[in-house]
Design an enzyme around this catalytic site. Structure first.
Site, PDB file in Angstrom:
ATOM      1  N   THR A 110       0.875  -1.130   0.000  1.00 23.16           N
ATOM      2  CA  THR A 110       0.000   0.000   0.000  1.00 23.16           C
ATOM      3  C   THR A 110       0.931   1.202   0.000  1.00 23.16           C
ATOM      4  OG1 THR A 110      -1.474  -1.393   1.231  1.00 23.16           O
ATOM      5  CG2 THR A 110      -1.726   0.955   1.614  1.00 23.16           C
ATOM      6  N   THR A 159      -3.985   1.469  -2.484  1.00 18.84           N
ATOM      7  CA  THR A 159      -3.250   0.202  -2.574  1.00 18.84           C
ATOM      8  C   THR A 159      -3.691  -0.632  -3.764  1.00 18.84           C
ATOM      9  OG1 THR A 159      -2.691  -1.787  -1.293  1.00 18.84           O
ATOM     10  CG2 THR A 159      -4.942  -1.027  -1.106  1.00 18.84           C
ATOM     11  N   ASN A 192      -2.887  -3.833  -2.990  1.00 19.85           N
ATOM     12  CA  ASN A 192      -2.696  -4.930  -2.047  1.00 19.85           C
ATOM     13  C   ASN A 192      -1.258  -5.403  -2.057  1.00 19.85           C
ATOM     14  OD1 ASN A 192      -3.535  -6.485   0.065  1.00 19.85           O
ATOM     15  ND2 ASN A 192      -4.260  -8.161  -1.192  1.00 19.85           N
ATOM     16  N   SER A 214     -10.368  -3.548   5.220  1.00 15.77           N
ATOM     17  CA  SER A 214      -9.016  -3.016   5.037  1.00 15.77           C
ATOM     18  C   SER A 214      -8.412  -2.653   6.397  1.00 15.77           C
ATOM     19  CB  SER A 214      -9.103  -1.753   4.170  1.00 15.77           C
ATOM     20  OG  SER A 214      -7.881  -1.062   4.166  1.00 15.77           O
ATOM     21  N   SER A 215      -7.108  -2.443   6.383  1.00 17.99           N
ATOM     22  CA  SER A 215      -6.430  -1.933   7.585  1.00 17.99           C
ATOM     23  C   SER A 215      -5.904  -0.517   7.378  1.00 17.99           C
ATOM     24  CB  SER A 215      -5.253  -2.837   7.952  1.00 17.99           C
ATOM     25  OG  SER A 215      -5.719  -4.098   8.348  1.00 17.99           O
ATOM     26  N   GLY A 271       1.567  -1.380   4.874  1.00 23.27           N
ATOM     27  CA  GLY A 271       2.043  -2.558   5.614  1.00 23.27           C
ATOM     28  C   GLY A 271       0.960  -3.486   6.117  1.00 23.27           C
ATOM     29  N   GLY A 272      -0.144  -3.622   5.376  1.00 25.85           N
ATOM     30  CA  GLY A 272      -1.188  -4.572   5.785  1.00 25.85           C
ATOM     31  C   GLY A 272      -1.689  -4.261   7.194  1.00 25.85           C
TER      32      GLY A 272
HETATM   33  N1  GLY Z   1      -4.690  -4.286   1.249  1.00 31.94           N
HETATM   34  C1  GLY Z   1      -4.301  -3.779   2.485  1.00 31.94           C
HETATM   35  C2  GLY Z   1      -5.392  -3.088   3.219  1.00 31.94           C
HETATM   36  O1  GLY Z   1      -6.368  -2.710   2.604  1.00 31.94           O
HETATM   37  O2  GLY Z   1      -5.320  -2.924   4.404  1.00 31.94           O
END
Ligand code: GLY
Length: 583
Positions: free
Chosen positions: A392, A410, A412, A463-464, A485-486
């Protein structure tokens, strides 16, 4: 020198005695200037862009120098990153844009990808109930993509909140020129293409563009993207909607059809960015504004901050075991709630208001034991997992008037699905992987998610991403930030906020400082190599935590802070590339 005696003491001492000793030690060191060892942020008098590529930051600054507002600049930066930062900048992905105008008006634009209409609950599960891997699965290839939201999100920002001093065509132009004329590749980007060659090589246009037709790029080579330049030119001529209804849409739908993809012309035509009500909470009296679902980021961050308000973290000291223990325990509880209770609010009932209440945080934190780690199996009820990509990118813009845009978007994973749509230069996302393909089972990060985040047609995956704004007590902008960073995005942003408020760090120090991550499952605390002393580690292990020194970095953040004299302070994480540029 005194590491070994401390280790021995940690092994032998009861946990309660250990904590008492640590509190005393920490009280002695807590008064030090925590940011003394860090580098300075970039300072500018008027306006600032902090993004993960210098060229994109410069594009944004030029727009503001010529009279554009932060929204105009953010649009141009996002489009430029789609060219110069192809690992994450995008047209073929989606994200969240949080805008706060100087008068306090706040807007949250959700341009998260949507599942194609043909994507059902078990679309990524084979006849034996196993996850499909590779082409056909949710991580790579044509079926991995959700319907992109970036063009629609930027278009909404432009038409509703742009200054109108620039036309859409003018805001797209810097990106088009960068795509047409090319730009020199850094060593990192040239090497990164090579590291991802297995995936990129499998798709003709990705191989042509990013692997130089198999000849590969070296540092300093110029990356030209003529197909992407043409796509941007069509979007200049016919508007952003060309992506969803024009030739670009037809090219996407045709390539999808030719490769057994899920996305159709109808899916593209039906895509809409939406405005959500920004999430508002507070930490020690400072208002904190962030993104609501379908991002989990704002809720989880506010939950952790609410739980931390019970404790005097400043007294405990920045790097103390006691502080890390408490932060990890709060994260464990908030991520357990994430797994069970969060998803697309248009499809699932998400108890957002309850989750960010101070009262709820007190109830949740009541089970935290100061001298003993909880077990994740005793916290929360879900048995559900998610996987989330790491790639992202976040940028923040503050203009001369004091308007702020903080945007995370992002595709992903790095290079998304690895598919570049034939003839468009558009690299597509693999955001379908952010759904719980098998609710209740862990993803590649061991992250668990539930039914609320199962795959459904036209649904947005959880999402994060955590674009965040923090206000001073007088209600004016203090700082804004976000991260890549997820799920670790949430930990990075939350701890950066605490670093400013609890430890008095400036934005650069707050972002650079070592941090931890705990996400309920796996039942372990991640810490960064060299980010924690052996003594602190020993204490945390004595408290019952499983400690894991990986990955090398826990997310990377960018942000901007307003200094006491009004200067804009820009910060890029020392863990990543990028540049803050101001004037
Ligand atoms: N793909 C990472 C997020 O959306 O958190």
């Amino acid at each position: 020198m005194w590491t070994e005696p401390v280790r021995n003491f940690c092994r032998k001492a009861p946990a309660s005695l250990l904590i008492a000793v640590l509190v005393t030690v920490n009280l002695l060191v807590a008064g030090r200037n925590a940011s003394a060892a860090f580098r300075d942020p970039v300072r500018a008098r008027n306006a600032m862009v902090a993004s993960q590529h210098e060229l994109a930051s410069k594009v944004g600054v030029q727009i503001m120098k010529r009279g554009g507002n932060a929204v105009d600049a953010a649009i141009a930066v996002a489009l430029a990153l789609a060219v110069v930062y192809p690992e994450a900048g995008n047209l073929g992905g989606g994200g969240f844009m949080l805008i706060r105008f100087k008068d306090g008006t706040t807007r949250a634009i959700d341009y998260r990808e949507m599942a194609p209409a043909a994507a059902g609950r078990d679309v990524f599960v084979d006849s034996e109930g196993k996850l499909i891997r590779g082409e056909g699965g949710s991580e790579v290839g044509y079926r991995a993509s959700g319907v992109p939201g970036t063009p629609a999100g930027l278009d909404m920002a432009f038409s509703k909140y742009g200054s109108k001093k620039f036309s859409w065509r003018e805001l797209v132009e810097p990106a088009r020129i960068l795509a047409q004329n090319g730009f020199p590749l850094s060593k990192r980007l040239a090497d990164l293409f090579k590291s991802y060659q297995t995936n990129l090589n499998a798709y003709e246009d990705s191989r042509k563009i990013f692997l130089n037709n198999g000849k590969h790029f070296e540092e300093g080579d110029v990356l030209r993207q003529p197909d992407l330049a043409q796509t941007l030119a069509r979007m200049q001529r016919f508007g952003a909607n060309e992506f969803y209804t024009g030739k670009t849409a037809e090219l996407i739908a045709a390539d999808m059809k030719a490769h057994n993809g899920l996305m159709t012309l109808e899916d593209l035509r039906n895509y809409r960015a939406v405005e959500r009500t920004a999430l508002r909470g507070s930490y020690r009296g400072y208002e904190v504004i962030s993104m609501p679902p379908p991002s989990s980021g704002g809720i989880v961050m506010l939950q952790v901050l609410n739980m931390m308000e019970r404790y005097d973290l400043a007294k405990m000291g920045y790097n103390s075991a006691q502080k890390y223990h408490l932060v990890a325990e709060a994260m464990r509880r908030a991520f357990a709630d994430r797994a069970d209770l969060m998803g697309d609010p248009d499809f699932a009932d998400v108890p957002t208001a309850k989750l960010i209440e101070k009262k709820y945080a007190n109830e949740r934190a009541a089970s935290i034991n100061m001298t003993q780690a909880s077990k994740s199996s005793d916290v929360g009820s879900g048995e559900v997992l998610i996987r989330e990509g790491m790639d992202t990118t976040h940028f923040t813009v503050v203009d001369a008037a004091g308007n702020v845009v903080t945007n995370t978007y992002t595709i992903n994973n790095l290079y998304g699905s690895a598919v570049t749509i034939k003839g468009t230069g558009v690299l597509m996302n693999d955001e379908m992987d952010d759904f719980a393909a098998r609710p209740g089972k862990a993803n590649m990060f061991g992250l668990i998610q539930g039914e609320r985040n199962s795959v459904q047609p036209k649904k947005r995956p959880l999402s994060s991403m955590t674009p965040t704004i923090v206000l001073k007590k007088d209600g004016t902008l203090w700082f804004a930030l976000g991260a890549r960073g997820g799920p670790r995005i949430i930990s990075a942003v939350t701890q950066s906020v605490m670093n400013v408020i609890d430890y008095g760090m400036d934005i650069q120090a707050a972002i650079d400082a070592p941090r931890i991550h705990q996400q309920w499952y796996p039942d372990e605390i991640l810490f960064e190599p060299f980010g924690m002393s052996p003594d602190t580690l020993a204490v945390l292990r004595t408290l019952g935590h499983s400690m894991a020194a990986r990955p090398s970095n826990i997310a990377s953040a960018t942000g901007i802070m307003i200094d006491t004299d009004g200067s804009r302070l820009g910060a890029i994480d020392s863990r990543s590339d990028g540049e803050a540029v101001g004037y």
